[in-house]
Design an enzyme around this catalytic site. Structure first.
Site, PDB file in Angstrom:
ATOM      1  N   GLU A  88       0.828  -1.195   0.000  1.00 25.38           N
ATOM      2  CA  GLU A  88       0.000   0.000   0.000  1.00 25.38           C
ATOM      3  C   GLU A  88       0.869   1.254   0.000  1.00 25.38           C
ATOM      4  O   GLU A  88       2.007   1.237   0.472  1.00 25.38           O
ATOM      5  CB  GLU A  88      -0.920   0.015   1.227  1.00 25.38           C
ATOM      6  N   CYS A 101       3.861   8.605   0.355  1.00 27.54           N
ATOM      7  CA  CYS A 101       4.427   7.692   1.344  1.00 27.54           C
ATOM      8  C   CYS A 101       4.623   6.344   0.660  1.00 27.54           C
ATOM      9  O   CYS A 101       3.667   5.757   0.152  1.00 27.54           O
ATOM     10  CB  CYS A 101       3.448   7.583   2.512  1.00 27.54           C
ATOM     11  N   CYS A 108       6.767  -6.391   7.303  1.00 25.54           N
ATOM     12  CA  CYS A 108       7.852  -5.861   8.124  1.00 25.54           C
ATOM     13  C   CYS A 108       8.118  -6.873   9.234  1.00 25.54           C
ATOM     14  O   CYS A 108       7.199  -7.565   9.682  1.00 25.54           O
ATOM     15  CB  CYS A 108       7.418  -4.526   8.741  1.00 25.54           C
ATOM     16  N   CYS A 112       6.635  -3.931  15.891  1.00 27.28           N
ATOM     17  CA  CYS A 112       6.085  -2.882  16.774  1.00 27.28           C
ATOM     18  C   CYS A 112       4.619  -3.191  17.089  1.00 27.28           C
ATOM     19  O   CYS A 112       3.833  -3.511  16.194  1.00 27.28           O
ATOM     20  CB  CYS A 112       6.203  -1.509  16.118  1.00 27.28           C
ATOM     21  N   CYS A 115       1.539  -1.316  15.152  1.00 26.28           N
ATOM     22  CA  CYS A 115       1.591  -1.099  13.713  1.00 26.28           C
ATOM     23  C   CYS A 115       1.014  -2.276  12.931  1.00 26.28           C
ATOM     24  O   CYS A 115       1.301  -3.433  13.235  1.00 26.28           O
ATOM     25  CB  CYS A 115       3.046  -0.863  13.289  1.00 26.28           C
ATOM     26  N   CYS A 334      -0.758   6.698   9.353  1.00 30.96           N
ATOM     27  CA  CYS A 334       0.456   6.067   9.881  1.00 30.96           C
ATOM     28  C   CYS A 334       0.108   4.795  10.619  1.00 30.96           C
ATOM     29  O   CYS A 334      -0.770   4.789  11.482  1.00 30.96           O
ATOM     30  CB  CYS A 334       1.157   6.987  10.874  1.00 30.96           C
TER      31      CYS A 334
END
Ligand code: SAH
Length: 343
Positions: A88, A101, A108, A112, A115, A334
């Protein structure tokens, strides 16, 4: 998967064109075609070179599968890669231009706790050309050209940890800033890292003076480790040292991201500790209220708490801004970007 033409520098394109027995000016045509976001099948090159390229390189390494438009004008794109992987990306409209972005990995592995990008782990790294391809496709769709870009700013803040894919990211940055390509100034590029100290140090020597941004989100290593597993590997003190080196070598001040999480890091005491930690340093703090991720239990603070936190930093003389969240109604804010795999 075939190779990716958008990975190549102009020097490598020249070598490729020479090896194919074509005249040198074809290399410049190719580089221009790439910068305009053209597919190989649309390139203004000889038919022979085009079919040679099509045999070895992906015609369309990154394509837009879906577009979502937020009430605030932010657009979220679902991109499909040549192997069917999905990533995305987001385009935000500001007074001064459009900021895209981009993602650097499919998924990933940093883990975290707040996220969405890390929920399924890391599926693979993106190549330099797949990172650049996201920009080339959107710049073209939005009516931009190489000399008059619709995408004026780029942030490496989509899914992935840029410094966990170091070589491809540096190659991408060189190609993005090259005058033979889109020629974007490093000043218009921000790279966000969760704080991989050795790579931060190495990057300071690459000669790419961009806006180095570090996701801090806590003031002590213990508190940071509660939401960011990477804090068990690298200490805040070492991150600050690496930031100082970056400033010494590039003259660029650095930025800390601090997402305000209810009951976790957003008290006035945290604000005062953050101010003490950063006092006198050539840095800026970007505050944002944590965006909700449905699989995660952590929540953002209310607005009042966020302004109180900002007020403490300002009174302590720390340069800081509270960013408004953009695109949260389309899952584009975010921490909300995902890797979606076609099964
Ligand atoms: N891996 C890099 C790039 C991600 S950038 C990094 O960690 O910096 C995305 C930014 O959004 C980071 O600062 C990240 O910590 C932050 N973020 C992640 N989830 C978030 C959420 N739910 N709400 C607000 N910010 C979030």
């Amino acid at each position: 998967m075939k190779q990716i033409l958008q990975d190549l520098s102009l020097a490598e394109i020249r070598a490729l064109v020479g090896a194919a027995g074509e005249k040198p000016f074809r290399a410049v045509q190719l580089a221009e075609g790439i910068a305009q976001g053209k597919k190989i099948s649309e390139m203004p090159v000889s038919a022979a070179l085009r079919s040679h390229l099509l045999a070895e390189y992906e015609d369309e390494p990154v394509r837009v599968r879906e577009t979502f438009v937020s009430a605030d004008g932010t657009k979220k794109f679902l991109f499909e890669l040549a192997d069917g992987n999905l990533i995305e990306g987001v385009l935000m409209r500001y007074k001064y231009g459009n900021t895209q972005c981009v993602s650097t990995q499919v998924g990933c592995r940093m883990g975290c706790k707040f996220c969405a990008s890390t929920l399924g782990g890391r599926l693979r790294d993106l190549t330099a050309g797949e990172i650049l391809g996201q920009i080339l496709v959107i710049n073209r769709l939005e009516g931009g050209r190489a000399g008059d870009r619709a995408v004026t700013n780029v942030v490496l803040m989509g899914s992935g940890e840029p410094f966990d894919n170091y070589d491809n990211v540096v190659r991408f940055l060189r190609n993005l800033t090259s005058p033979d390509g889109l020629g974007m100034s490093a000043r218009n590029i921000s790279l966000s890292t969760c704080g991989l100290v050795p790579e931060m140090r190495k990057f300071a020597g690459e000669g790419i003076p961009l806006n180095l941004t570090v996701s801090l989100h806590a003031v002590t290593d213990e508190e940071r480790a509660r939401t960011m597993p990477i804090a068990n590997r690298y200490k805040i003190a070492d991150i600050l040292q690496a930031c100082a080196e970056y400033f010494e070598r590039t003259g660029r001040r650095y930025i800390f991201e601090y997402s305000l999480i209810e009951g976790e890091n957003a008290d006035e005491a945290h604000a005062r500790a953050l101010a003490a930690l950063l006092k006198g340093k050539p840095c800026h703090v970007n505050l944002i209220r944590l965006n909700e991720v449905k699989e995660r239990s952590l929540k953002g603070t209310d607005e009042k708490t966020a302004y109180r936190f900002l007020g403490v930093l300002e009174r302590e003389g720390i340069s800081a801004t509270l960013r408004r969240s953009m695109g949260s109604d389309i899952g584009g804010a975010c921490g909300q970007l995902r890797a979606k795999f076609l099964s």
